[in-house]
Design a protein around this motif. Structure first.
Motif, PDB file in Angstrom:
ATOM      1  N   HIS A   1      -6.505   2.796  -1.436  1.00  0.00           N
ATOM      2  CA  HIS A   1      -6.536   2.574   0.009  1.00  0.00           C
ATOM      3  C   HIS A   1      -7.188   1.218   0.323  1.00  0.00           C
ATOM      4  CE1 HIS A   1      -6.191   4.175   4.084  1.00  0.00           C
ATOM      5  NE2 HIS A   1      -7.216   3.389   4.333  1.00  0.00           N
ATOM      6  N   GLY A   2      -6.529   0.425   1.137  1.00  0.00           N
ATOM      7  CA  GLY A   2      -7.086  -0.866   1.551  1.00  0.00           C
ATOM      8  C   GLY A   2      -6.928  -1.976   0.519  1.00  0.00           C
ATOM      9  N   LYS A   3      -6.299  -1.662  -0.643  1.00  0.00           N
ATOM     10  CA  LYS A   3      -6.157  -2.676  -1.693  1.00  0.00           C
ATOM     11  C   LYS A   3      -4.876  -3.502  -1.494  1.00  0.00           C
ATOM     12  CE  LYS A   3      -9.841  -1.372  -3.923  1.00  0.00           C
ATOM     13  NZ  LYS A   3      -9.963  -0.197  -4.740  1.00  0.00           N
ATOM     14  N   THR A   4      -4.946  -4.747  -1.944  1.00  0.00           N
ATOM     15  CA  THR A   4      -3.788  -5.640  -1.815  1.00  0.00           C
ATOM     16  C   THR A   4      -2.892  -5.532  -3.053  1.00  0.00           C
ATOM     17  OG1 THR A   4      -5.116  -7.130  -0.483  1.00  0.00           O
ATOM     18  CG2 THR A   4      -3.142  -8.070  -1.479  1.00  0.00           C
ATOM     19  N   VAL A   5      -1.600  -5.407  -2.814  1.00  0.00           N
ATOM     20  CA  VAL A   5      -0.626  -5.344  -3.909  1.00  0.00           C
ATOM     21  C   VAL A   5       0.393  -6.456  -3.674  1.00  0.00           C
ATOM     22  CG1 VAL A   5       1.110  -3.917  -5.074  1.00  0.00           C
ATOM     23  CG2 VAL A   5      -0.819  -2.824  -3.952  1.00  0.00           C
ATOM     24  N   VAL A   6       0.524  -7.367  -4.631  1.00  0.00           N
ATOM     25  CA  VAL A   6       1.543  -8.416  -4.496  1.00  0.00           C
ATOM     26  C   VAL A   6       2.775  -7.965  -5.278  1.00  0.00           C
ATOM     27  CG1 VAL A   6       2.126 -10.822  -5.013  1.00  0.00           C
ATOM     28  CG2 VAL A   6      -0.155 -10.242  -4.148  1.00  0.00           C
TER      29      VAL A   6
ATOM     30  N   HIS B   1       2.168   2.037   5.111  1.00  0.00           N
ATOM     31  CA  HIS B   1       1.751   3.184   5.927  1.00  0.00           C
ATOM     32  C   HIS B   1       0.768   4.076   5.179  1.00  0.00           C
ATOM     33  CE1 HIS B   1       3.999   2.161   9.387  1.00  0.00           C
ATOM     34  NE2 HIS B   1       5.182   2.308   8.820  1.00  0.00           N
ATOM     35  N   ALA B   2       0.758   3.972   3.844  1.00  0.00           N
ATOM     36  CA  ALA B   2      -0.185   4.772   3.050  1.00  0.00           C
ATOM     37  C   ALA B   2      -1.552   4.088   2.986  1.00  0.00           C
ATOM     38  CB  ALA B   2       0.377   5.003   1.657  1.00  0.00           C
ATOM     39  N   GLY B   3      -1.678   2.935   3.634  1.00  0.00           N
ATOM     40  CA  GLY B   3      -2.995   2.293   3.728  1.00  0.00           C
ATOM     41  C   GLY B   3      -3.228   1.150   2.755  1.00  0.00           C
ATOM     42  N   LEU B   4      -2.173   0.731   2.015  1.00  0.00           N
ATOM     43  CA  LEU B   4      -2.323  -0.431   1.141  1.00  0.00           C
ATOM     44  C   LEU B   4      -1.942  -1.688   1.916  1.00  0.00           C
ATOM     45  CD1 LEU B   4      -1.605   2.098  -0.855  1.00  0.00           C
ATOM     46  CD2 LEU B   4      -1.515   0.287  -2.538  1.00  0.00           C
ATOM     47  N   ARG B   5      -2.149  -2.832   1.283  1.00  0.00           N
ATOM     48  CA  ARG B   5      -1.814  -4.114   1.915  1.00  0.00           C
ATOM     49  C   ARG B   5      -0.769  -4.822   1.043  1.00  0.00           C
ATOM     50  NH1 ARG B   5      -6.494  -6.270   5.072  1.00  0.00           N
ATOM     51  NH2 ARG B   5      -6.496  -8.190   3.890  1.00  0.00           N
ATOM     52  N   PRO B   6       0.524  -4.457   1.211  1.00  0.00           N
ATOM     53  CA  PRO B   6       1.534  -5.099   0.371  1.00  0.00           C
ATOM     54  C   PRO B   6       1.916  -6.507   0.844  1.00  0.00           C
ATOM     55  CG  PRO B   6       2.552  -3.415   1.741  1.00  0.00           C
ATOM     56  CD  PRO B   6       1.091  -3.414   2.083  1.00  0.00           C
ATOM     57  N   VAL B   7       2.110  -7.390  -0.129  1.00  0.00           N
ATOM     58  CA  VAL B   7       2.593  -8.758   0.133  1.00  0.00           C
ATOM     59  C   VAL B   7       3.839  -8.930  -0.735  1.00  0.00           C
ATOM     60  CG1 VAL B   7       2.075 -11.226  -0.129  1.00  0.00           C
ATOM     61  CG2 VAL B   7       0.233  -9.620   0.434  1.00  0.00           C
ATOM     62  N   VAL B   8       4.933  -9.421  -0.164  1.00  0.00           N
ATOM     63  CA  VAL B   8       6.160  -9.617  -0.942  1.00  0.00           C
ATOM     64  C   VAL B   8       6.346 -11.107  -1.227  1.00  0.00           C
ATOM     65  CG1 VAL B   8       8.681  -9.376  -0.922  1.00  0.00           C
ATOM     66  CG2 VAL B   8       7.248  -7.584   0.117  1.00  0.00           C
ATOM     67  N   VAL B   9       6.572 -11.443  -2.495  1.00  0.00           N
ATOM     68  CA  VAL B   9       7.012 -12.793  -2.854  1.00  0.00           C
ATOM     69  C   VAL B   9       8.399 -12.595  -3.455  1.00  0.00           C
ATOM     70  CG1 VAL B   9       6.600 -14.821  -4.307  1.00  0.00           C
ATOM     71  CG2 VAL B   9       4.652 -13.562  -3.350  1.00  0.00           C
ATOM     72  N   HIS B  10       9.381 -13.301  -2.925  1.00  0.00           N
ATOM     73  CA  HIS B  10      10.739 -13.036  -3.417  1.00  0.00           C
ATOM     74  C   HIS B  10      11.285 -14.202  -4.227  1.00  0.00           C
ATOM     75  CE1 HIS B  10      12.815 -15.782  -0.673  1.00  0.00           C
ATOM     76  NE2 HIS B  10      11.856 -15.489   0.176  1.00  0.00           N
ATOM     77  N   GLY B  11      12.241 -13.866  -5.109  1.00  0.00           N
ATOM     78  CA  GLY B  11      12.968 -14.889  -5.855  1.00  0.00           C
ATOM     79  C   GLY B  11      14.307 -15.134  -5.186  1.00  0.00           C
TER      80      GLY B  11
END
Ligand SMILES: Nc1ncnc2c1ncn2[C@@H]1O[C@H](COP(=O)(O)OP(=O)(O)O)[C@@H](O)[C@H]1O
Ligand SMILES: CC(=O)N[C@@H](CCC(=O)OP(=O)(O)O)C(=O)O
Length: 312
Positions: A26-31, A57-67
């Motif tokens: 919860h609250g963690k950043t995922v790239v 919505h589950a409380g994580l902080r997702p960041v998307v880097v795309h190719g």
């Protein structure tokens, strides 16, 4: 009185099984790096967007880097321009740089932002040029021990994650294209009117650098293979877990597409990221499967002497 059948019980159990993971993260950043080769069909792209929104919505902080390597090559082809790779990186002429920027920021990023925003006002697209997110200097490829000029390919020298943090704090999902501004102020200023002030950065490298700068907990790299094969192309035995030192020893023997990915994973775990994972983006909902399966489904890289709590 008749007993009511609770047909939804297995669903409830699945949700409850995820509880420890969700509590821990919860609250963690995922790239999450979404590779161009993994974006093979519409269903997969939709499932990817659903997974990312679920994490948010589950409380994580997702960041998307795309190719978007294959998409860039297709556009260059259409324009009659050559697509050449040296040392796993695209030889990027100023003309090609314009195409790279147009395809990544104007096409691939827009599509992903659109898919994510079908679920609400969540995604905001940016490139590494925005708010000085990524600054780079010219990168030279190493080919057979020789230093080779491959044009406007950049090596990241600085990351300013402020704008990304602000978006995350605001509950948004940043979607980032791997284009960096030049560290040369004169060059950077000339970029306002063309592509000369910007560099083409490999998207795996950009995702790893950003994960480290954001102090992310996890870097997830989605690609078009199951993970890192032990003896590619002779066998399809996937290495499920590697320490940083084990990976470092393997690096000189790795081929093409896997080189920036695994270098990126190594950089991430050596710079504070708890785990870096390479997973099969061709599998629908691979992000959720990776998260909710005890063993994981791809290759996981962990720091040496895995002392960081929660690095699973
Ligand atoms: N050891 C290895 N294990 C898995 N794939 C490998 C390996 N060495 C090279 N590859 C190649 O790397 C490719 C993935 O890299 P790339 O084509 O750049 O994908 P992406 O667009 O997802 O970044 C695989 O499809 C495979 O052909
Ligand atoms: C310098 C360099 O090679 N840049 C890459 C950027 C896109 C990318 O990395 O896309 P994938 O993740 O789909 O491979 C390129 O021009 O193809």
């Amino acid at each position: 009185m008749s007993a009511r059948k609770h047909t939804a019980l297995p669903k409830a159990r699945t949700l409850i099984e995820a509880l420890p993971w969700l509590t821990r993260h919860h609250g963690k950043t995922v790239v999450i790096k979404f590779g161009g080769n993994a974006m093979v069909d519409e269903e997969l792209k939709r499932a990817f967007a659903q997974d990312v929104v679920f994490l948010r919505h589950a409380g994580l902080r997702p960041v998307v880097v795309h190719g978007g390597g294959p998409q860039i090559s297709a556009q260059l082809d259409l324009l009659g321009l050559e697509s050449e790779f040296k040392g796993g990186l695209r030889v990027t002429t100023p003309e090609a740089m314009n195409v790279v920027r147009m395809v990544l920021a104007g096409q691939v990023q827009r599509e992903l932002v659109g898919l994510l925003n079908e679920h609400g006002p969540l995604a905001v697209g940016m490139t590494g040029e925005d708010a000085h997110l990524m600054t780079a200097t010219k990168h030279f490829a190493q080919v057979d021990g020789e230093r080779v000029d491959i044009g406007r390919v950049g090596e990241i020298t600085a990351i300013d994650p402020g704008a990304v943090q602000a978006l995350l704090d605001d509950g948004r999902i940043p979607v980032i294209s791997s284009i960096a501004r030049s560290s040369d102020e004169e060059d950077a200023a000339s970029g306002a009117s063309g592509a000369s002030g910007v560099f083409n950065v490999n998207a795996d490298t950009a995702a790893a650098a950003l994960a480290a700068a954001l102090d992310a907990e996890t870097l997830m790299v989605l690609t078009d293979v199951e993970g890192l094969y032990e003896d590619w192309p002779n066998s399809d035995e996937v290495i499920s877990r590697l320490t940083a030192t084990e990976l470092e020893k393997l690096l000189p023997d790795l081929a093409s597409g896997m080189v920036p990915k695994m270098r990126g994973c190594l950089h991430a775990v050596r710079n504070g990221v708890h785990t870096a994972r390479v997973i099969d983006g061709r599998v629908q909902h691979s992000i959720l499967l990776e998260i909710f399966t005890d063993e994981g489904i791809g290759t996981m890289v962990v720091p040496d002497a895995n002392t960081i709590e929660g690095a699973t």
